[in-house]
Design a protein around this motif. Structure first.
Motif, PDB file in Angstrom:
ATOM      1  N   ASP A 101       6.367 -10.219  -4.846  1.00 26.65           N
ATOM      2  CA  ASP A 101       6.917  -9.672  -6.087  1.00 26.65           C
ATOM      3  C   ASP A 101       8.180 -10.420  -6.498  1.00 26.65           C
ATOM      4  N   PHE A 102       8.934 -10.910  -5.501  1.00 25.74           N
ATOM      5  CA  PHE A 102      10.180 -11.634  -5.745  1.00 25.74           C
ATOM      6  C   PHE A 102      10.190 -12.919  -4.916  1.00 25.74           C
ATOM      7  N   VAL A 103      10.865 -13.939  -5.431  1.00 24.95           N
ATOM      8  CA  VAL A 103      11.151 -15.122  -4.629  1.00 24.95           C
ATOM      9  C   VAL A 103      12.660 -15.366  -4.705  1.00 24.95           C
ATOM     10  N   LYS A 104      13.299 -15.383  -3.538  1.00 21.74           N
ATOM     11  CA  LYS A 104      14.744 -15.594  -3.446  1.00 21.74           C
ATOM     12  C   LYS A 104      14.984 -17.064  -3.104  1.00 21.74           C
TER      13      LYS A 104
ATOM     14  N   ALA B  31      18.347 -16.093  -7.575  1.00 22.11           N
ATOM     15  CA  ALA B  31      19.176 -17.191  -7.063  1.00 22.11           C
ATOM     16  C   ALA B  31      20.172 -16.634  -6.049  1.00 22.11           C
ATOM     17  N   GLU B  32      20.145 -17.169  -4.834  1.00 17.60           N
ATOM     18  CA  GLU B  32      21.068 -16.734  -3.780  1.00 17.60           C
ATOM     19  C   GLU B  32      22.282 -17.662  -3.706  1.00 17.60           C
ATOM     20  N   GLY B  33      23.401 -17.105  -3.291  1.00 17.89           N
ATOM     21  CA  GLY B  33      24.573 -17.930  -2.999  1.00 17.89           C
ATOM     22  C   GLY B  33      25.342 -18.414  -4.214  1.00 17.89           C
ATOM     23  N   ILE B  34      25.298 -17.664  -5.307  1.00 15.81           N
ATOM     24  CA  ILE B  34      26.075 -18.043  -6.491  1.00 15.81           C
ATOM     25  C   ILE B  34      27.571 -17.910  -6.170  1.00 15.81           C
ATOM     26  N   GLU B  35      28.302 -18.988  -6.299  1.00 14.49           N
ATOM     27  CA  GLU B  35      29.737 -18.966  -5.997  1.00 14.49           C
ATOM     28  C   GLU B  35      30.596 -19.472  -7.152  1.00 14.49           C
ATOM     29  N   ARG B  36      29.945 -19.997  -8.196  1.00 12.56           N
ATOM     30  CA  ARG B  36      30.698 -20.536  -9.312  1.00 12.56           C
ATOM     31  C   ARG B  36      30.049 -20.097 -10.631  1.00 12.56           C
ATOM     32  N   LYS B  37      30.887 -19.968 -11.660  1.00  9.39           N
ATOM     33  CA  LYS B  37      30.405 -19.574 -12.981  1.00  9.39           C
ATOM     34  C   LYS B  37      29.366 -20.557 -13.501  1.00  9.39           C
ATOM     35  N   GLU B  38      29.599 -21.865 -13.260  1.00  4.76           N
ATOM     36  CA  GLU B  38      28.699 -22.892 -13.767  1.00  4.76           C
ATOM     37  C   GLU B  38      27.296 -22.775 -13.141  1.00  4.76           C
ATOM     38  N   GLU B  39      27.235 -22.408 -11.862  1.00  4.64           N
ATOM     39  CA  GLU B  39      25.950 -22.193 -11.205  1.00  4.64           C
ATOM     40  C   GLU B  39      25.216 -21.025 -11.843  1.00  4.64           C
TER      41      GLU B  39
ATOM     42  N   GLN C  15       0.821  -1.213   0.000  1.00  5.13           N
ATOM     43  CA  GLN C  15       0.000   0.000   0.000  1.00  5.13           C
ATOM     44  C   GLN C  15       0.856   1.264   0.000  1.00  5.13           C
ATOM     45  N   GLU C  16       2.087   1.138   0.504  1.00  6.65           N
ATOM     46  CA  GLU C  16       3.010   2.276   0.515  1.00  6.65           C
ATOM     47  C   GLU C  16       3.872   2.321  -0.744  1.00  6.65           C
ATOM     48  N   GLY C  17       3.573   1.449  -1.719  1.00  9.20           N
ATOM     49  CA  GLY C  17       4.295   1.469  -2.983  1.00  9.20           C
ATOM     50  C   GLY C  17       5.570   0.649  -2.996  1.00  9.20           C
ATOM     51  N   MET C  18       5.800  -0.161  -1.960  1.00  2.00           N
ATOM     52  CA  MET C  18       7.010  -0.963  -1.853  1.00  2.00           C
ATOM     53  C   MET C  18       6.765  -2.376  -2.360  1.00  2.00           C
ATOM     54  N   LYS C  19       7.852  -3.088  -2.625  1.00  2.00           N
ATOM     55  CA  LYS C  19       7.777  -4.461  -3.080  1.00  2.00           C
ATOM     56  C   LYS C  19       8.078  -5.408  -1.919  1.00  2.00           C
ATOM     57  N   VAL C  20       7.683  -6.690  -2.090  1.00  2.00           N
ATOM     58  CA  VAL C  20       7.931  -7.690  -1.051  1.00  2.00           C
ATOM     59  C   VAL C  20       8.538  -8.940  -1.678  1.00  2.00           C
ATOM     60  N   ALA C  21       9.290  -9.674  -0.862  1.00  2.00           N
ATOM     61  CA  ALA C  21       9.966 -10.874  -1.349  1.00  2.00           C
ATOM     62  C   ALA C  21       9.922 -11.968  -0.295  1.00  2.00           C
ATOM     63  N   LEU C  22       9.915 -13.216  -0.771  1.00  2.00           N
ATOM     64  CA  LEU C  22      10.105 -14.375   0.097  1.00  2.00           C
ATOM     65  C   LEU C  22      11.560 -14.778   0.012  1.00  2.00           C
ATOM     66  N   ASP C  23      12.212 -14.866   1.165  1.00  2.00           N
ATOM     67  CA  ASP C  23      13.625 -15.228   1.213  1.00  2.00           C
ATOM     68  C   ASP C  23      13.777 -16.721   1.507  1.00  2.00           C
ATOM     69  N   ASP C  24      14.953 -17.266   1.182  1.00  2.00           N
ATOM     70  CA  ASP C  24      15.305 -18.654   1.524  1.00  2.00           C
ATOM     71  C   ASP C  24      14.287 -19.657   1.010  1.00  2.00           C
TER      72      ASP C  24
END
Length: 334
Positions: free
Chosen positions: A252-255, A290-298, A226-235
């Protein structure tokens, strides 16, 4: 509560709300029974700790430490008070520290351009790790105050450091926001006073595996939106998180949890999970991260299956100032 101040007196009284509590004989004669409770004197903090150990853990007893015999303004469960006394240095740090916000870049996988930053709370003097800080806050019932401070420093820290249009991802604990319209009023006032654009803020819930009151969380999301902000689910993908949660909350986002990203380029089970999340999210118009990217292949696998955003040490570690340098190894053909 959204935030409760705690003061420990070197000598004073331990107040117990239950006047009918059967006190042990060695200190029951010292107790003064007033204000629907018992006041037991102590001379040192060590004596206070010993006193609480003798009484034991009683979840249904409200308690407080007082400098004099008077009606207590605030009481907390006895185990929580005992934790505050034992961790008084950290409690004082939580109450009195002007924390800093560190920034970890979030990148668009389509072209590796900067999309925004996640804001992460840090002690400016490095006296305590973030994990230990939040763990102690949870034990002592101070997570409401710490959570409020984290939101405030993330919003204020953005001003003059992150340009308009880039997103700021800010964590919040739904259990600390017992009344969204009241508890978030302070946050919205900070946004307005700081001149930050509401649409550049994304508030991400960090308890997706512990959702016990879906309606409450939906109300929090609604208040932010309602205040114009976005929301996300983490983990997402850890613990409780399911596609049903996405359907219910419509963030709005899923992490996606780092546990599902690690080695995803060579783990068939993880690949199937990630593809299903992408399919559902696209159908619901939810942006995937995508969280926790540590390698190019991922990174390459996540990009190829249609995940929109990414963050992780491969793309940039949390820093005291916003910064993003495209890893040379991530450039196609290099």
């Amino acid at each position: 509560m959204c935030g409760v101040h705690f003061q420990l007196f070197e000598n004073g009284y331990l107040y117990l709300s239950d006047a009918s509590l059967k006190l042990k004989e060695d200190f029951s004669q010292k107790a003064v029974y007033l204000h629907e409770g018992a006041f037991i004197p102590y001379q040192t903090v060590f004596e206070l700790i010993s006193l609480m150990d003798l009484i034991g853990s009683k979840e249904n007893v409200q308690a407080s430490v007082m400098c004099e015999i008077t009606a207590p303004a605030i009481t907390v469960p006895l185990p929580e008070l005992a934790a505050r006394v034992r961790h008084s240095d950290t409690v004082q740090l939580i109450q009195n520290t002007d924390f800093l916000s560190y920034f970890q870049p979030i990148v668009s996988l389509s072209n590796l351009s900067l999309y925004g930053y996640e804001s992460l709370l840090r002690d400016p003097l490095g006296r305590i790790s973030p994990g230990q800080l939040f763990e102690t806050a949870s034990l002592t019932g101070m997570q409401g105050l710490l959570d409020q401070k984290a939101r405030e420093v993330a919003i204020k820290g953005r001003k003059g450091q992150i340009e308009d249009g880039l997103k700021s991802f800010i964590n919040f604990l739904p259990s600390t926001i017992y009344n969204p319209e009241f508890c978030l009023r302070h946050t919205f006032q900070i946004v307005e006073a700081s001149g930050v654009k509401s649409e550049d803020l994304v508030f991400e819930v960090v308890e997706t595996e512990k959702i016990s009151d879906m309606d409450h969380l939906k109300n929090i999301f609604k208040t932010y939106k309602q205040e114009g902000m976005k929301v996300a689910l983490d983990d997402f993908g850890a613990g409780y998180s399911t596609t049903e949660v996405l359907l219910e909350l419509l963030p709005d986002f899923v992490k996606i949890d780092r546990g599902k990203i690690m080695d995803c380029d060579r783990d068939l089970e993880k690949q199937l999970f990630l593809k299903s999340v992408v399919e559902v999210s696209q159908a619901l118009n939810i942006i995937t991260l995508a969280e926790g990217i540590e390698r190019k292949e991922e990174l390459e696998f996540c990009r190829d299956i249609g995940i929109t955003l990414a963050q992780g040490y491969y793309l940039g570690k949390p820093e005291s100032r916003p910064a993003y340098i495209l890893p040379q190894s991530a450039i196609p053909g290099l």
